[in-house]
Design a protein around this motif. Structure first.
Motif, PDB file in Angstrom:
ATOM      1  N   PHE A 122      26.139  61.868 -10.371  1.00  0.00           N
ATOM      2  CA  PHE A 122      26.339  60.675 -11.028  1.00  0.00           C
ATOM      3  C   PHE A 122      27.091  59.507 -10.287  1.00  0.00           C
ATOM      4  O   PHE A 122      27.649  59.669  -9.280  1.00  0.00           O
ATOM      5  CB  PHE A 122      27.126  60.882 -12.495  1.00  0.00           C
ATOM      6  N   ARG A 123      26.842  58.313 -10.853  1.00  0.00           N
ATOM      7  CA  ARG A 123      27.463  57.063 -10.085  1.00  0.00           C
ATOM      8  C   ARG A 123      27.654  56.321 -11.257  1.00  0.00           C
ATOM      9  O   ARG A 123      27.284  55.961 -12.228  1.00  0.00           O
ATOM     10  CB  ARG A 123      26.454  56.451  -9.286  1.00  0.00           C
ATOM     11  N   GLN A 124      28.812  55.236 -10.815  1.00  0.00           N
ATOM     12  CA  GLN A 124      29.434  54.313 -11.752  1.00  0.00           C
ATOM     13  C   GLN A 124      29.855  53.193 -10.871  1.00  0.00           C
ATOM     14  O   GLN A 124      30.434  53.229  -9.913  1.00  0.00           O
ATOM     15  CB  GLN A 124      30.426  55.006 -12.544  1.00  0.00           C
ATOM     16  N   VAL A 125      29.294  51.715 -11.332  1.00  0.00           N
ATOM     17  CA  VAL A 125      29.978  50.570 -10.581  1.00  0.00           C
ATOM     18  C   VAL A 125      30.891  49.945 -11.908  1.00  0.00           C
ATOM     19  O   VAL A 125      30.604  50.392 -13.053  1.00  0.00           O
ATOM     20  CB  VAL A 125      28.816  49.804 -10.463  1.00  0.00           C
ATOM     21  N   PRO A 126      31.872  49.228 -11.350  1.00  0.00           N
ATOM     22  CA  PRO A 126      32.419  48.585 -12.535  1.00  0.00           C
ATOM     23  C   PRO A 126      32.043  47.970 -13.526  1.00  0.00           C
ATOM     24  O   PRO A 126      31.466  46.986 -13.276  1.00  0.00           O
ATOM     25  CB  PRO A 126      33.834  47.706 -11.509  1.00  0.00           C
ATOM     26  N   GLY A 127      32.444  48.055 -14.687  1.00  0.00           N
ATOM     27  CA  GLY A 127      32.263  47.426 -15.848  1.00  0.00           C
ATOM     28  C   GLY A 127      30.721  48.070 -16.380  1.00  0.00           C
ATOM     29  O   GLY A 127      30.205  47.637 -17.372  1.00  0.00           O
ATOM     30  N   LYS A 128      30.442  49.083 -15.756  1.00  0.00           N
ATOM     31  CA  LYS A 128      29.127  49.832 -16.488  1.00  0.00           C
ATOM     32  C   LYS A 128      29.346  51.196 -16.607  1.00  0.00           C
ATOM     33  O   LYS A 128      30.304  51.948 -16.089  1.00  0.00           O
ATOM     34  CB  LYS A 128      28.050  49.649 -15.280  1.00  0.00           C
ATOM     35  N   GLU A 129      28.484  51.874 -17.336  1.00  0.00           N
ATOM     36  CA  GLU A 129      28.628  52.979 -17.939  1.00  0.00           C
ATOM     37  C   GLU A 129      28.155  54.145 -16.383  1.00  0.00           C
ATOM     38  O   GLU A 129      27.233  53.640 -15.736  1.00  0.00           O
ATOM     39  CB  GLU A 129      27.902  53.434 -18.996  1.00  0.00           C
ATOM     40  N   ARG A 130      28.677  55.163 -16.680  1.00  0.00           N
ATOM     41  CA  ARG A 130      28.418  55.954 -15.488  1.00  0.00           C
ATOM     42  C   ARG A 130      26.804  56.493 -15.825  1.00  0.00           C
ATOM     43  O   ARG A 130      26.470  56.686 -16.826  1.00  0.00           O
ATOM     44  CB  ARG A 130      29.217  57.368 -15.452  1.00  0.00           C
ATOM     45  N   ASP A 139      22.693  50.495  -4.567  1.00  0.00           N
ATOM     46  CA  ASP A 139      23.222  51.841  -4.828  1.00  0.00           C
ATOM     47  C   ASP A 139      24.654  52.051  -4.779  1.00  0.00           C
ATOM     48  O   ASP A 139      25.070  52.997  -4.859  1.00  0.00           O
ATOM     49  CB  ASP A 139      22.487  52.740  -3.541  1.00  0.00           C
ATOM     50  N   THR A 140      25.178  50.883  -4.409  1.00  0.00           N
ATOM     51  CA  THR A 140      26.734  50.879  -4.140  1.00  0.00           C
ATOM     52  C   THR A 140      27.451  51.058  -5.342  1.00  0.00           C
ATOM     53  O   THR A 140      26.994  50.765  -6.618  1.00  0.00           O
ATOM     54  CB  THR A 140      26.878  49.298  -3.945  1.00  0.00           C
ATOM     55  N   ALA A 141      28.159  52.264  -5.348  1.00  0.00           N
ATOM     56  CA  ALA A 141      28.826  52.747  -6.824  1.00  0.00           C
ATOM     57  C   ALA A 141      29.940  53.764  -6.192  1.00  0.00           C
ATOM     58  O   ALA A 141      30.001  54.101  -4.878  1.00  0.00           O
ATOM     59  CB  ALA A 141      27.707  53.279  -7.522  1.00  0.00           C
ATOM     60  N   VAL A 142      30.641  54.187  -7.329  1.00  0.00           N
ATOM     61  CA  VAL A 142      31.339  55.419  -6.959  1.00  0.00           C
ATOM     62  C   VAL A 142      30.514  56.584  -7.443  1.00  0.00           C
ATOM     63  O   VAL A 142      29.990  56.693  -8.565  1.00  0.00           O
ATOM     64  CB  VAL A 142      32.646  55.382  -7.839  1.00  0.00           C
ATOM     65  N   TYR A 143      30.400  57.777  -6.513  1.00  0.00           N
ATOM     66  CA  TYR A 143      29.512  58.755  -7.034  1.00  0.00           C
ATOM     67  C   TYR A 143      30.307  60.039  -7.159  1.00  0.00           C
ATOM     68  O   TYR A 143      31.241  60.419  -6.334  1.00  0.00           O
ATOM     69  CB  TYR A 143      28.609  59.038  -5.666  1.00  0.00           C
ATOM     70  N   TYR A 144      29.743  60.546  -8.277  1.00  0.00           N
ATOM     71  CA  TYR A 144      30.632  61.617  -8.824  1.00  0.00           C
ATOM     72  C   TYR A 144      29.924  62.973  -8.878  1.00  0.00           C
ATOM     73  O   TYR A 144      28.735  62.905  -9.246  1.00  0.00           O
ATOM     74  CB  TYR A 144      31.284  61.438 -10.199  1.00  0.00           C
ATOM     75  N   CYS A 145      30.515  63.999  -8.350  1.00  0.00           N
ATOM     76  CA  CYS A 145      29.724  65.483  -8.583  1.00  0.00           C
ATOM     77  C   CYS A 145      30.201  66.124  -9.827  1.00  0.00           C
ATOM     78  O   CYS A 145      31.457  65.883 -10.227  1.00  0.00           O
ATOM     79  CB  CYS A 145      30.592  66.224  -7.078  1.00  0.00           C
ATOM     80  N   ALA A 146      29.462  66.865 -10.476  1.00  0.00           N
ATOM     81  CA  ALA A 146      29.839  67.382 -11.788  1.00  0.00           C
ATOM     82  C   ALA A 146      29.214  68.755 -11.657  1.00  0.00           C
ATOM     83  O   ALA A 146      27.932  68.895 -11.167  1.00  0.00           O
ATOM     84  CB  ALA A 146      29.357  66.299 -12.861  1.00  0.00           C
ATOM     85  N   ALA A 147      29.651  69.687 -12.585  1.00  0.00           N
ATOM     86  CA  ALA A 147      29.274  70.977 -12.908  1.00  0.00           C
ATOM     87  C   ALA A 147      29.205  71.173 -14.267  1.00  0.00           C
ATOM     88  O   ALA A 147      29.908  70.655 -15.296  1.00  0.00           O
ATOM     89  CB  ALA A 147      30.245  72.007 -12.184  1.00  0.00           C
ATOM     90  N   ARG A 148      27.893  71.999 -14.725  1.00  0.00           N
ATOM     91  CA  ARG A 148      27.580  72.091 -16.076  1.00  0.00           C
ATOM     92  C   ARG A 148      27.416  73.931 -16.258  1.00  0.00           C
ATOM     93  O   ARG A 148      26.580  74.305 -15.529  1.00  0.00           O
ATOM     94  CB  ARG A 148      26.460  71.396 -16.643  1.00  0.00           C
ATOM     95  N   SER A 149      27.891  74.463 -17.094  1.00  0.00           N
ATOM     96  CA  SER A 149      27.539  75.987 -17.237  1.00  0.00           C
ATOM     97  C   SER A 149      26.150  76.011 -17.757  1.00  0.00           C
ATOM     98  O   SER A 149      25.633  75.268 -18.486  1.00  0.00           O
ATOM     99  CB  SER A 149      28.543  76.581 -18.428  1.00  0.00           C
ATOM    100  N   THR A 150      25.546  77.170 -17.396  1.00  0.00           N
ATOM    101  CA  THR A 150      23.893  77.392 -17.636  1.00  0.00           C
ATOM    102  C   THR A 150      23.828  77.419 -19.249  1.00  0.00           C
ATOM    103  O   THR A 150      22.606  77.286 -19.616  1.00  0.00           O
ATOM    104  CB  THR A 150      23.517  78.475 -16.988  1.00  0.00           C
ATOM    105  N   ASP A 151      24.969  77.857 -19.789  1.00  0.00           N
ATOM    106  CA  ASP A 151      24.862  77.924 -21.198  1.00  0.00           C
ATOM    107  C   ASP A 151      25.349  76.717 -22.292  1.00  0.00           C
ATOM    108  O   ASP A 151      25.366  76.738 -23.333  1.00  0.00           O
ATOM    109  CB  ASP A 151      25.441  79.302 -21.711  1.00  0.00           C
ATOM    110  N   ARG A 152      25.585  75.669 -21.400  1.00  0.00           N
ATOM    111  CA  ARG A 152      26.007  74.627 -22.202  1.00  0.00           C
ATOM    112  C   ARG A 152      25.234  73.262 -21.840  1.00  0.00           C
ATOM    113  O   ARG A 152      24.426  73.247 -20.641  1.00  0.00           O
ATOM    114  CB  ARG A 152      27.515  74.169 -21.887  1.00  0.00           C
ATOM    115  N   ASN A 153      25.104  72.193 -22.345  1.00  0.00           N
ATOM    116  CA  ASN A 153      24.392  71.187 -22.380  1.00  0.00           C
ATOM    117  C   ASN A 153      25.430  69.841 -22.059  1.00  0.00           C
ATOM    118  O   ASN A 153      25.217  68.623 -22.564  1.00  0.00           O
ATOM    119  CB  ASN A 153      23.490  70.941 -23.672  1.00  0.00           C
TER     120      ASN A 153
END
Length: 119
Positions: free
Chosen positions: A37-45, A90-104
């Protein structure tokens, strides 16, 4: 619990490339779908890309389709985001995320990596 640490961010000129890495620890990454995911200041991820736990399926935001590639190496507990043909937007802070296979829901997040694309 899964801990995620991103690396590989930096400054690049428009049209250039960068590869982000996200190293997971605490649990095997093979039981999680992984995303960027990515986020710029003042905007949602915003969503960028995600990959099935096995690597068999990938999904991309329209804004990056054809330019970014997500991949994973479960043996190394690492997920990657190869970014080509970078644009200033494309300038932003980029975040890595993990999601369990049984969760949304994306349950685990890294601290973020800054990507800056100059015109």
């Amino acid at each position: 619990q899964v801990q995620l640490v991103e690396s590989g961010g930096g400054l690049v000129q428009a049209g250039g490339s960068l590869r982000l890495s996200c190293a997971a620890s605490g649990r095997s990454m093979s039981t999680y779908h992984m995303g960027w995911f990515r986020q710029v200041p003042g905007k949602e991820r915003e969503f960028v890309a995600w990959i099935w736990w096995s690597g068999s399926s990938t999904y991309y935001a329209d804004s990056v389709k054809g330019r970014f590639t997500i991949s994973r190496d479960n043996a190394k507990n690492t997920v990657y985001l190869q970014m080509n043909s970078l644009k200033p937007e494309d300038t932003a802070v980029y975040y890595c995320a993990a999601r369990s296979t049984d969760r949304n829901k994306w349950d685990y997040w890294g601290q973020g990596a800054q990507v800056t694309v100059s015109a």
